[in-house]
Enzyme design. Structure first.
Site, PDB file in Angstrom:
ATOM      1  N   HIS A   1      -2.958  -9.641  10.175  1.00  0.00           N
ATOM      2  CA  HIS A   1      -3.390  -8.331   9.696  1.00  0.00           C
ATOM      3  C   HIS A   1      -4.389  -8.532   8.556  1.00  0.00           C
ATOM      4  O   HIS A   1      -4.188  -9.378   7.685  1.00  0.00           O
ATOM      5  CB  HIS A   1      -2.145  -7.587   9.204  1.00  0.00           C
ATOM      6  CG  HIS A   1      -2.372  -6.172   8.803  1.00  0.00           C
ATOM      7  ND1 HIS A   1      -3.200  -5.315   9.484  1.00  0.00           N
ATOM      8  CD2 HIS A   1      -1.846  -5.437   7.784  1.00  0.00           C
ATOM      9  CE1 HIS A   1      -3.183  -4.131   8.916  1.00  0.00           C
ATOM     10  NE2 HIS A   1      -2.366  -4.171   7.876  1.00  0.00           N
TER      11      HIS A   1
ATOM     12  N   ARG B   1       1.119 -10.699  14.327  1.00  0.00           N
ATOM     13  CA  ARG B   1       0.141 -10.164  13.388  1.00  0.00           C
ATOM     14  C   ARG B   1       0.653 -10.124  11.948  1.00  0.00           C
ATOM     15  O   ARG B   1       0.123  -9.379  11.113  1.00  0.00           O
ATOM     16  CB  ARG B   1      -0.297  -8.763  13.823  1.00  0.00           C
ATOM     17  CG  ARG B   1      -0.964  -8.754  15.188  1.00  0.00           C
ATOM     18  CD  ARG B   1      -1.786  -7.488  15.399  1.00  0.00           C
ATOM     19  NE  ARG B   1      -2.856  -7.408  14.432  1.00  0.00           N
ATOM     20  CZ  ARG B   1      -2.891  -6.566  13.397  1.00  0.00           C
ATOM     21  NH1 ARG B   1      -1.878  -5.735  13.178  1.00  0.00           N
ATOM     22  NH2 ARG B   1      -3.918  -6.544  12.582  1.00  0.00           N
TER      23      ARG B   1
ATOM     24  N   HIS C   1      -0.624   1.914  16.981  1.00  0.00           N
ATOM     25  CA  HIS C   1       0.024   2.193  15.695  1.00  0.00           C
ATOM     26  C   HIS C   1       1.459   2.693  15.862  1.00  0.00           C
ATOM     27  O   HIS C   1       1.896   3.637  15.204  1.00  0.00           O
ATOM     28  CB  HIS C   1      -0.799   3.169  14.852  1.00  0.00           C
ATOM     29  CG  HIS C   1      -0.958   2.716  13.432  1.00  0.00           C
ATOM     30  ND1 HIS C   1      -0.556   3.469  12.356  1.00  0.00           N
ATOM     31  CD2 HIS C   1      -1.470   1.573  12.918  1.00  0.00           C
ATOM     32  CE1 HIS C   1      -0.811   2.823  11.235  1.00  0.00           C
ATOM     33  NE2 HIS C   1      -1.371   1.659  11.548  1.00  0.00           N
TER      34      HIS C   1
ATOM     35  N   GLU D   1      -2.370  -3.429  20.518  1.00  0.00           N
ATOM     36  CA  GLU D   1      -1.657  -3.683  19.259  1.00  0.00           C
ATOM     37  C   GLU D   1      -0.628  -2.598  18.943  1.00  0.00           C
ATOM     38  O   GLU D   1      -0.904  -1.411  19.135  1.00  0.00           O
ATOM     39  CB  GLU D   1      -2.703  -3.750  18.137  1.00  0.00           C
ATOM     40  CG  GLU D   1      -2.165  -3.907  16.743  1.00  0.00           C
ATOM     41  CD  GLU D   1      -3.284  -3.832  15.718  1.00  0.00           C
ATOM     42  OE1 GLU D   1      -2.987  -3.448  14.567  1.00  0.00           O
ATOM     43  OE2 GLU D   1      -4.450  -4.136  16.057  1.00  0.00           O
TER      44      GLU D   1
ATOM     45  N   HIS E   1     -13.689  -3.228  12.995  1.00  0.00           N
ATOM     46  CA  HIS E   1     -13.299  -1.918  13.502  1.00  0.00           C
ATOM     47  C   HIS E   1     -14.514  -1.087  13.897  1.00  0.00           C
ATOM     48  O   HIS E   1     -15.530  -1.078  13.192  1.00  0.00           O
ATOM     49  CB  HIS E   1     -12.521  -1.141  12.446  1.00  0.00           C
ATOM     50  CG  HIS E   1     -11.284  -1.826  11.980  1.00  0.00           C
ATOM     51  ND1 HIS E   1     -10.553  -1.391  10.902  1.00  0.00           N
ATOM     52  CD2 HIS E   1     -10.621  -2.918  12.443  1.00  0.00           C
ATOM     53  CE1 HIS E   1      -9.505  -2.174  10.720  1.00  0.00           C
ATOM     54  NE2 HIS E   1      -9.536  -3.119  11.638  1.00  0.00           N
TER      55      HIS E   1
ATOM     56  N   GLU F   1      -8.172 -10.298  11.704  1.00  0.00           N
ATOM     57  CA  GLU F   1      -8.718  -8.969  11.452  1.00  0.00           C
ATOM     58  C   GLU F   1      -9.562  -8.986  10.183  1.00  0.00           C
ATOM     59  O   GLU F   1      -9.184  -9.585   9.172  1.00  0.00           O
ATOM     60  CB  GLU F   1      -7.590  -7.948  11.299  1.00  0.00           C
ATOM     61  CG  GLU F   1      -8.088  -6.525  11.068  1.00  0.00           C
ATOM     62  CD  GLU F   1      -6.969  -5.508  10.941  1.00  0.00           C
ATOM     63  OE1 GLU F   1      -7.255  -4.304  11.101  1.00  0.00           O
ATOM     64  OE2 GLU F   1      -5.814  -5.908  10.690  1.00  0.00           O
TER      65      GLU F   1
ATOM     66  N   ASP G   1      -5.493  -0.319  18.888  1.00  0.00           N
ATOM     67  CA  ASP G   1      -4.272  -0.172  18.091  1.00  0.00           C
ATOM     68  C   ASP G   1      -3.627   1.175  18.389  1.00  0.00           C
ATOM     69  O   ASP G   1      -4.229   2.235  18.159  1.00  0.00           O
ATOM     70  CB  ASP G   1      -4.631  -0.268  16.606  1.00  0.00           C
ATOM     71  CG  ASP G   1      -3.424  -0.212  15.693  1.00  0.00           C
ATOM     72  OD1 ASP G   1      -2.286  -0.167  16.208  1.00  0.00           O
ATOM     73  OD2 ASP G   1      -3.612  -0.216  14.461  1.00  0.00           O
TER      74      ASP G   1
ATOM     75  N   TYR H   1      -5.264   8.650  13.680  1.00  0.00           N
ATOM     76  CA  TYR H   1      -5.286   7.360  12.987  1.00  0.00           C
ATOM     77  C   TYR H   1      -6.531   6.544  13.343  1.00  0.00           C
ATOM     78  O   TYR H   1      -6.904   6.419  14.507  1.00  0.00           O
ATOM     79  CB  TYR H   1      -4.048   6.525  13.352  1.00  0.00           C
ATOM     80  CG  TYR H   1      -4.205   5.070  12.990  1.00  0.00           C
ATOM     81  CD1 TYR H   1      -4.078   4.659  11.663  1.00  0.00           C
ATOM     82  CD2 TYR H   1      -4.562   4.118  13.947  1.00  0.00           C
ATOM     83  CE1 TYR H   1      -4.272   3.344  11.312  1.00  0.00           C
ATOM     84  CE2 TYR H   1      -4.757   2.798  13.593  1.00  0.00           C
ATOM     85  CZ  TYR H   1      -4.612   2.413  12.276  1.00  0.00           C
ATOM     86  OH  TYR H   1      -4.817   1.101  11.931  1.00  0.00           O
TER      87      TYR H   1
ATOM     88  N   ARG I   1     -12.313  -3.817  17.444  1.00  0.00           N
ATOM     89  CA  ARG I   1     -11.211  -2.894  17.693  1.00  0.00           C
ATOM     90  C   ARG I   1     -11.771  -1.484  17.817  1.00  0.00           C
ATOM     91  O   ARG I   1     -12.448  -0.995  16.913  1.00  0.00           O
ATOM     92  CB  ARG I   1     -10.191  -2.944  16.557  1.00  0.00           C
ATOM     93  CG  ARG I   1      -8.879  -2.240  16.867  1.00  0.00           C
ATOM     94  CD  ARG I   1      -8.039  -2.022  15.634  1.00  0.00           C
ATOM     95  NE  ARG I   1      -8.527  -0.880  14.847  1.00  0.00           N
ATOM     96  CZ  ARG I   1      -7.903  -0.400  13.763  1.00  0.00           C
ATOM     97  NH1 ARG I   1      -6.786  -0.971  13.333  1.00  0.00           N
ATOM     98  NH2 ARG I   1      -8.395   0.629  13.106  1.00  0.00           N
TER      99      ARG I   1
ATOM    100  N   TRP J   1       3.496   7.131  11.908  1.00  0.00           N
ATOM    101  CA  TRP J   1       2.086   7.093  11.544  1.00  0.00           C
ATOM    102  C   TRP J   1       1.489   5.746  11.945  1.00  0.00           C
ATOM    103  O   TRP J   1       0.448   5.663  12.532  1.00  0.00           O
ATOM    104  CB  TRP J   1       1.868   7.309  10.051  1.00  0.00           C
ATOM    105  CG  TRP J   1       0.405   7.288   9.732  1.00  0.00           C
ATOM    106  CD1 TRP J   1      -0.509   8.267  10.022  1.00  0.00           C
ATOM    107  CD2 TRP J   1      -0.346   6.240   9.120  1.00  0.00           C
ATOM    108  NE1 TRP J   1      -1.780   7.901   9.633  1.00  0.00           N
ATOM    109  CE2 TRP J   1      -1.701   6.637   9.077  1.00  0.00           C
ATOM    110  CE3 TRP J   1      -0.021   4.982   8.627  1.00  0.00           C
ATOM    111  CZ2 TRP J   1      -2.718   5.835   8.546  1.00  0.00           C
ATOM    112  CZ3 TRP J   1      -1.014   4.186   8.096  1.00  0.00           C
ATOM    113  CH2 TRP J   1      -2.343   4.607   8.057  1.00  0.00           C
TER     114      TRP J   1
ATOM    115  N   ASP K   1      -6.309  -2.681   2.646  1.00  0.00           N
ATOM    116  CA  ASP K   1      -5.242  -2.435   1.685  1.00  0.00           C
ATOM    117  C   ASP K   1      -4.522  -3.700   1.258  1.00  0.00           C
ATOM    118  O   ASP K   1      -3.529  -3.638   0.543  1.00  0.00           O
ATOM    119  CB  ASP K   1      -4.248  -1.397   2.202  1.00  0.00           C
ATOM    120  CG  ASP K   1      -3.608  -1.783   3.527  1.00  0.00           C
ATOM    121  OD1 ASP K   1      -3.671  -2.969   3.901  1.00  0.00           O
ATOM    122  OD2 ASP K   1      -3.044  -0.899   4.194  1.00  0.00           O
TER     123      ASP K   1
ATOM    124  N   GLU L   1       2.339  -6.404  11.914  1.00  0.00           N
ATOM    125  CA  GLU L   1       1.773  -6.167  10.588  1.00  0.00           C
ATOM    126  C   GLU L   1       2.777  -5.578   9.609  1.00  0.00           C
ATOM    127  O   GLU L   1       2.597  -5.700   8.397  1.00  0.00           O
ATOM    128  CB  GLU L   1       0.534  -5.280  10.680  1.00  0.00           C
ATOM    129  CG  GLU L   1       0.777  -3.853  11.082  1.00  0.00           C
ATOM    130  CD  GLU L   1      -0.523  -3.061  11.182  1.00  0.00           C
ATOM    131  OE1 GLU L   1      -0.605  -1.998  10.565  1.00  0.00           O
ATOM    132  OE2 GLU L   1      -1.455  -3.514  11.868  1.00  0.00           O
TER     133      GLU L   1
ATOM    134  N   ASN M   1       0.813  -1.207   0.000  1.00  0.00           N
ATOM    135  CA  ASN M   1       0.000   0.000   0.000  1.00  0.00           C
ATOM    136  C   ASN M   1       0.854   1.268   0.000  1.00  0.00           C
ATOM    137  O   ASN M   1       1.689   1.472   0.872  1.00  0.00           O
ATOM    138  CB  ASN M   1      -0.911  -0.016   1.229  1.00  0.00           C
ATOM    139  CG  ASN M   1      -1.966   1.065   1.189  1.00  0.00           C
ATOM    140  OD1 ASN M   1      -2.259   1.624   0.144  1.00  0.00           O
ATOM    141  ND2 ASN M   1      -2.554   1.363   2.340  1.00  0.00           N
TER     142      ASN M   1
END
Length: 402
Positions: A312, A283, A212, A236, A122, A339, A210, A159, A147, A402, A316, A262, A37
């Site tokens: 994961h 993951r 991130h 996560e 989610h 997920e 998450d 995010y 999640r 990110w 994407d 991930e 992605n």
């Protein structure tokens, strides 16, 4: 069974996807996901310029030999571009192998270890109240695991929340969208989300969150401890994935289950975490790990150390990747959860599939192969569009994870 041709198909039915299609002299073909992605064309070039010319005429049944030929033969090993390219080839070859055996992929792997696969989806909101409403909606759809992600007051486009929760397209944004971040604001706000969700929906629902990769180890330890009363299924990606040793500190201070992986590309990225049992869930996913062959090794290795799987499954990665994941999920004795963020209707039309979702449970289906294909004629209606993942900054302008 010789490989006669390999095509790389790039399409964008709402998201960009890179698909590998391998044809053989026995009329069988297989497809694999090679999507990276935000850097899709890098994988396309790697495949077309460096991989495909080496594979025409080779025996499609020699999956292990081909995997090692591509991995060891490159010398410059690992990395997301290389491993996504290998994954596309490897997944397509397993699809062919299972079709030749006239059985679904999970049977070829050794058969099912369970009847179905627990999925989480989610729920998001720009604030706690909106997220709580979203959790209720997901539970109403039959999901048993959710999640939860909330925006933070004073921060824009956090995010996993708001209308910009997916990749931005160049036609809408000339450059990657920029988001903002404040760890102190986040750490003081997020526990309130789970207090509200537990008060509203009780103890039976599985809750996940998450971070991130945005915290330091001591910050992640503090968050894990603050969330202990709410008994999360997992926390996560609490710290940057490159910092495996940092999980030692987190583990010392909290009993909240930890998940990561991930962005990992090989088993080596997870070795220390698994061997020292610093995580509870790995993951990694088929397309980023290097295919079915590599993901099966990771799952077996994790099982030795009582680490469970949690592949994961964001939008994407194409439905081909999800299908391959589900066959591994159904087989793996140490499966944990899968997920499932769902797909746009256009994506599901381009990628017809045998997998199904019912009452929060997934199943790969019993079609021969991995059960997912690509409609090439329809895919042509959705040409590639350059797109980016967002970039994140602290409130003072410092670039951040990110």
């Amino acid at each position: 069974m010789k490989i006669t041709d390999i095509k790389v198909i790039v399409c964008s039915p709402g998201r960009n996807f890179v698909t590998v299609k391998i044809m053989t002299d026995q009329g069988l073909y297989g497809v694999g996901d090679a999507t990276l992605n935000g850097r899709e064309k890098a994988v396309v070039a790697y495949l077309e310029e460096h991989v495909i010319p080496c594979l025409i005429g080779r025996d499609a049944s020699r999956i292990e030999e081909i995997w090692n030929y591509l991995y060891r033969g490159a010398y410059w090993r690992r990395g997301p571009v290389t491993m996504c390219a290998i994954a596309g080839i490897d997944t397509a070859l397993w699809d062919i192998k299972a079709k030749a055996a006239n059985m679904p992929l999970y049977q070829l792997l050794g058969g099912a270890s369970r009847e179905h696969v627990l999925a989480y989806t989610h729920a998001q909101g720009t604030d706690i109240a909106e997220c709580v409403d979203a959790v209720g909606a997901r539970l109403g759809e039959g999901f048993k695991a959710v999640r939860c992600q909330t925006g933070i007051p004073g921060l824009r486009d956090v995010y996993g929340t708001g209308k910009y929760s997916v990749t931005t397209n160049a036609a809408q944004d000339a450059m990657p969208r920029e988001e903002s971040w404040s760890t102190p604001k986040y750490l003081s706000y997020v526990p309130g989300l789970f207090d509200r969700v537990r008060a509203e929906f009780g103890e039976d629902v599985h809750l996940l969150h998450d971070t991130h990769h945005r915290l330091t180890p001591i910050e992640a330890a503090r968050l894990g401890k603050d969330l202990e009363p709410y008994r999360l299924f997992w926390l996560e990606d609490s710290v940057a994935a490159e910092h495996q040793e940092g999980f030692r500190l987190i583990r010392q201070h909290t009993t909240t289950p930890l998940a990561v992986g991930e962005v990992f590309n090989t088993i080596w990225d997870a070795r220390l975490l698994i061997e020292e049992q610093l995580i509870d869930y790995i993951r990694m996913t088929v397309v980023h790990a290097g295919g079915v062959s590599a993901m099966r090794r990771v799952m077996d290795f994790a099982a030795v150390y009582n680490v469970r799987t949690g592949c994961h499954g964001a939008m994407d990665m194409s439905p081909i990747c999800l299908g391959a994941n589900l066959h591994l999920d159904l087989w793996a004795p140490n499966f944990g959860i899968q997920e499932y963020s769902g797909y746009l209707p256009e994506i599901e039309e381009v990628f017809p599939h045998a997998w199904s979702l019912s009452e929060g449970m997934l199943h790969p289906g019993d079609a021969i192969g991995h059960g997912v294909d690509i409609d090439e004629k329809l895919a042509k209606k959705y040409p590639y569009q350059r797109a980016y993942l967002p970039v994140n900054r602290l409130e003072d302008g410092t670039p951040w994870h990110w």
